[in-house]
Motif scaffolding. Structure first.
Motif, PDB file in Angstrom:
ATOM      1  N   GLN A 133     -17.945   2.074   5.818  1.00 38.77           N
ATOM      2  CA  GLN A 133     -16.639   2.624   5.438  1.00 38.77           C
ATOM      3  C   GLN A 133     -15.493   1.839   6.073  1.00 38.77           C
ATOM      4  O   GLN A 133     -14.327   2.219   5.934  1.00 38.77           O
ATOM      5  N   GLY A 134     -15.837   0.774   6.808  1.00 35.84           N
ATOM      6  CA  GLY A 134     -14.796  -0.006   7.471  1.00 35.84           C
ATOM      7  C   GLY A 134     -14.281   0.666   8.730  1.00 35.84           C
ATOM      8  O   GLY A 134     -13.175   0.394   9.181  1.00 35.84           O
ATOM      9  N   GLU A 135     -15.075   1.605   9.302  1.00 36.64           N
ATOM     10  CA  GLU A 135     -14.674   2.252  10.555  1.00 36.64           C
ATOM     11  C   GLU A 135     -15.546   1.743  11.686  1.00 36.64           C
ATOM     12  O   GLU A 135     -16.672   1.296  11.458  1.00 36.64           O
ATOM     13  N   LYS A 136     -15.035   1.880  12.923  1.00 40.15           N
ATOM     14  CA  LYS A 136     -15.795   1.422  14.082  1.00 40.15           C
ATOM     15  C   LYS A 136     -16.958   2.384  14.343  1.00 40.15           C
ATOM     16  O   LYS A 136     -16.833   3.589  14.151  1.00 40.15           O
ATOM     17  N   VAL A 195      -8.961   4.698  -3.737  1.00 34.46           N
ATOM     18  CA  VAL A 195      -9.301   3.983  -4.976  1.00 34.46           C
ATOM     19  C   VAL A 195      -9.223   2.473  -4.782  1.00 34.46           C
ATOM     20  O   VAL A 195      -9.944   1.712  -5.425  1.00 34.46           O
ATOM     21  N   LEU A 196      -8.303   2.063  -3.888  1.00 35.41           N
ATOM     22  CA  LEU A 196      -8.058   0.627  -3.736  1.00 35.41           C
ATOM     23  C   LEU A 196      -8.896   0.005  -2.630  1.00 35.41           C
ATOM     24  O   LEU A 196      -8.722  -1.152  -2.295  1.00 35.41           O
ATOM     25  N   MET A 197      -9.806   0.793  -2.050  1.00 34.70           N
ATOM     26  CA  MET A 197     -10.519   0.299  -0.875  1.00 34.70           C
ATOM     27  C   MET A 197     -11.888  -0.305  -1.180  1.00 34.70           C
ATOM     28  O   MET A 197     -12.540  -0.831  -0.296  1.00 34.70           O
ATOM     29  N   THR A 198     -12.357  -0.182  -2.419  1.00 37.34           N
ATOM     30  CA  THR A 198     -13.619  -0.840  -2.760  1.00 37.34           C
ATOM     31  C   THR A 198     -13.381  -1.837  -3.889  1.00 37.34           C
ATOM     32  O   THR A 198     -12.569  -1.588  -4.783  1.00 37.34           O
ATOM     33  N   PHE A 217     -14.876 -10.066  -4.167  1.00 39.41           N
ATOM     34  CA  PHE A 217     -14.962 -10.129  -2.703  1.00 39.41           C
ATOM     35  C   PHE A 217     -13.710  -9.609  -1.997  1.00 39.41           C
ATOM     36  O   PHE A 217     -13.631  -9.605  -0.788  1.00 39.41           O
ATOM     37  N   LEU A 218     -12.704  -9.217  -2.750  1.00 45.80           N
ATOM     38  CA  LEU A 218     -11.483  -8.692  -2.129  1.00 45.80           C
ATOM     39  C   LEU A 218     -11.301  -7.231  -2.522  1.00 45.80           C
ATOM     40  O   LEU A 218     -11.511  -6.866  -3.679  1.00 45.80           O
ATOM     41  N   LYS A 219     -10.868  -6.413  -1.552  1.00 45.11           N
ATOM     42  CA  LYS A 219     -10.480  -5.043  -1.898  1.00 45.11           C
ATOM     43  C   LYS A 219      -9.227  -5.143  -2.757  1.00 45.11           C
ATOM     44  O   LYS A 219      -8.342  -5.950  -2.458  1.00 45.11           O
ATOM     45  N   PRO A 220      -9.110  -4.303  -3.788  1.00 43.78           N
ATOM     46  CA  PRO A 220      -7.890  -4.345  -4.607  1.00 43.78           C
ATOM     47  C   PRO A 220      -6.625  -4.223  -3.768  1.00 43.78           C
ATOM     48  O   PRO A 220      -5.614  -4.857  -4.064  1.00 43.78           O
ATOM     49  N   ILE A 237      -3.547  -6.793  -3.866  1.00 43.57           N
ATOM     50  CA  ILE A 237      -2.158  -6.387  -4.139  1.00 43.57           C
ATOM     51  C   ILE A 237      -1.232  -6.931  -3.050  1.00 43.57           C
ATOM     52  O   ILE A 237      -0.171  -7.491  -3.346  1.00 43.57           O
ATOM     53  N   PHE A 238      -1.655  -6.801  -1.774  1.00 40.16           N
ATOM     54  CA  PHE A 238      -0.825  -7.310  -0.676  1.00 40.16           C
ATOM     55  C   PHE A 238      -0.555  -8.800  -0.841  1.00 40.16           C
ATOM     56  O   PHE A 238       0.571  -9.268  -0.662  1.00 40.16           O
ATOM     57  N   ILE A 239      -1.605  -9.560  -1.174  1.00 41.24           N
ATOM     58  CA  ILE A 239      -1.447 -11.007  -1.278  1.00 41.24           C
ATOM     59  C   ILE A 239      -0.527 -11.353  -2.451  1.00 41.24           C
ATOM     60  O   ILE A 239       0.380 -12.187  -2.327  1.00 41.24           O
ATOM     61  N   LEU A 240      -0.721 -10.660  -3.582  1.00 40.97           N
ATOM     62  CA  LEU A 240       0.133 -10.941  -4.738  1.00 40.97           C
ATOM     63  C   LEU A 240       1.590 -10.589  -4.440  1.00 40.97           C
ATOM     64  O   LEU A 240       2.504 -11.361  -4.748  1.00 40.97           O
TER      65      LEU A 240
END
Lengths: 327, 147
Positions: free
Chosen positions: A222-225, B48-51, B75-78, B82-85
């Motif tokens: 989950q990206g948590e420690k 929603v944007l984390m996977t 290979f990038l989270k959406p 978005i941040f990079i764009l």
């Protein structure tokens, strides 16, 4: 001696010289080329940061947990707020700079003076904020234990799930440990300052407080420690603990990988140095404007050239902001 | 000095400003909105944007090629995409309107932008590729390929 002057037959044509195909002055063009090379330097740093981050992608510190402070606000975790403010200050000073350039095109000396003044103030606020950000990062907030293998172990309250600072649970032990100074030793070596608590005090505190568990740097799915069980926590600290770490410097970092701190200091430091030199150059130009140097020269192109540098500093910050604080 | 006529339209002519000063404030408003969006997304991190949108393709040459070309979505989270764009959008408006790149000749524009973009893209590719390779060796018990 007309015989020594070769006639090329191109006089007045494109290759006859005297034309400026880019329609930019020498100074402005060279400022652009300097900016390209400086941009490549910064890209090199940021790409190297990316390299190290990809290398330790499974245990990299989470920026939102590191930069959570806002001046004059205590006891609250506010990630991003202050750095967003800094970004806005820098963009705003970019705006006043471009307004100064615009006023220069219209030869309005008073306006140029005021806009440059505001730009300098903005730059100073930014550099000051950067210094505060460094100081907070160097001081640290919770403290951690570093293992013999160089891993960082942080502490969490098992009941509430909140982070625990060393001072919340470490038990002070009366001892006679004195800082070793160069004047006392035979090899003229000295040691760094002591941490508030030593490893034994942290272990003693863990034993008496049954709610203390360890959080490792490893990120889960989950990206948590990762949190360890109570037994594993005690075992980790007792068997592998090497020293207490408070805050961050170039050698240790209580937030995780020392590389994170190294790159933070190096990249924001290099950027901060650019801002600082930008402020100095702006001040020089500011006094030139007041003295009427550009009024006599009948153009304010120098303000424009310095402006290019100042905007570039802003441009770099946009990328540093993204790759250090957001991504 | 008549050489200071500015192009006053942004967003491909969608918004036209009356003066250069007005354009500067307009661009400031736009950059502030973009930064605010970034900060809000960064604080709330919508689930929603984390996977990643796609998972890597398995198989032969075609799958590998697809993985390369669709890498931003695999290979990038959406959220990071978005941040990079948005960062590139901000960089564009700072360069084009604050640094007046919009008013320079096409040749100067290309000299500066293409040189930097080409070299930076190469640098990023080579370093991130290498970093990922070393990570894969660490995480697979120091074996990259078990023949």
């Amino acid at each position: 001696m007309s015989s020594t002057l070769a006639s090329t037959g191109t006089e007045g044509k494109t290759w006859g010289g005297g034309s400026a195909p880019l329609k930019a002055s020498y100074g402005k063009m060279m400022m652009w080329f300097f900016i390209v090379s400086d941009a490549l330097t910064f890209s090199g740093f940021l790409a190297a940061y990316g390299f190290s981050r990809f290398k330790y992608i499974g245990s990299w510190p989470i920026a939102d947990e590191v930069f959570t402070h806002v001046p004059f606000v205590h006891g609250q975790e506010l990630p991003m707020i202050y750095v967003a403010f800094m970004t806005f200050v820098l963009i705003m000073s970019s705006v006043t700079m471009v307004l100064a350039v615009d006023a220069g095109h219209h030869m309005k000396k008073t306006k140029v003076t005021w806009y440059l003044f505001l730009t300098i103030i903005g730059g100073l606020i930014f550099v000051g904020s950067q210094a505060w950000e460094w100081a907070t990062f160097i001081k640290g907030d919770y403290g951690a234990v570093q293992t013999k293998g160089g891993q960082i172990l942080q502490f969490v309250d098992a009941e509430t799930g909140h982070r625990l600072a060393l001072k919340d649970f470490a038990t002070p032990i009366e001892s006679e440990r004195v800082q070793h100074l160069a004047k006392n030793g035979i090899w003229f070596e000295s040691e760094g300052s002591h941490t508030t608590f030593n490893l034994q005090e942290v272990i003693a505190g863990m034993e008496t407080h049954s709610n203390v568990i360890v959080r490792t740097q490893t990120l889960n799915a989950q990206g948590e420690k990762t949190l360890l069980s109570r037994d594993a926590s005690l075992q980790q600290v007792r068997n592998y603990g090497r020293q207490v770490v408070e805050g961050a410097n170039l050698k240790v970092n209580e937030y995780g990988s020392p590389l994170f701190a190294d790159f933070f200091f190096f990249i924001t430091g290099f950027h901060g140095f650019h801002v600082f030199s930008g402020v100095v150059i702006n001040i020089i130009i500011f006094f030139n404007v007041i003295l009427g140097t550009y009024e006599r020269r009948k153009n304010y192109e120098m303000v424009e050239k310095v402006g290019l540098y100042w905007h570039f500093v802003d441009l770099v910050w946009v990328f540093v902001f993204t790759f250090f604080y957001l991504v | 000095m008549g050489a200071h006529e500015h192009k006053l339209a942004i967003f491909r002519g969608l918004i036209k400003f009356k003066s250069n000063t007005q354009k500067i404030w307009g661009v400031l408003v736009f950059l502030t909105i973009v930064t605010a969006v970034e900060v809000v997304l960064g604080i709330y991190k919508p689930a929603v944007l984390m996977t990643a949108l796609l998972s890597p393709f398995d198989g032969g040459f075609g799958a590998t090629t697809a993985n390369v070309f669709l890498s931003p979505f695999i290979f990038l989270k959406p959220l990071n995409l978005i941040f990079i764009l948005l960062t590139l959008v901000k960089a564009y408006y700072i360069t084009w309107d604050f640094m007046h790149m919009r008013d320079e000749t096409q040749a100067l524009r290309r000299m500066v932008v293409w040189t930097a973009v080409f070299l930076v893209a190469y640098l990023i590719f080579i370093l991130l590729q290498e970093g990922g390779y070393i990570e894969s060796i660490y995480s697979s018990g120091y074996i990259k390929r078990g023949f």
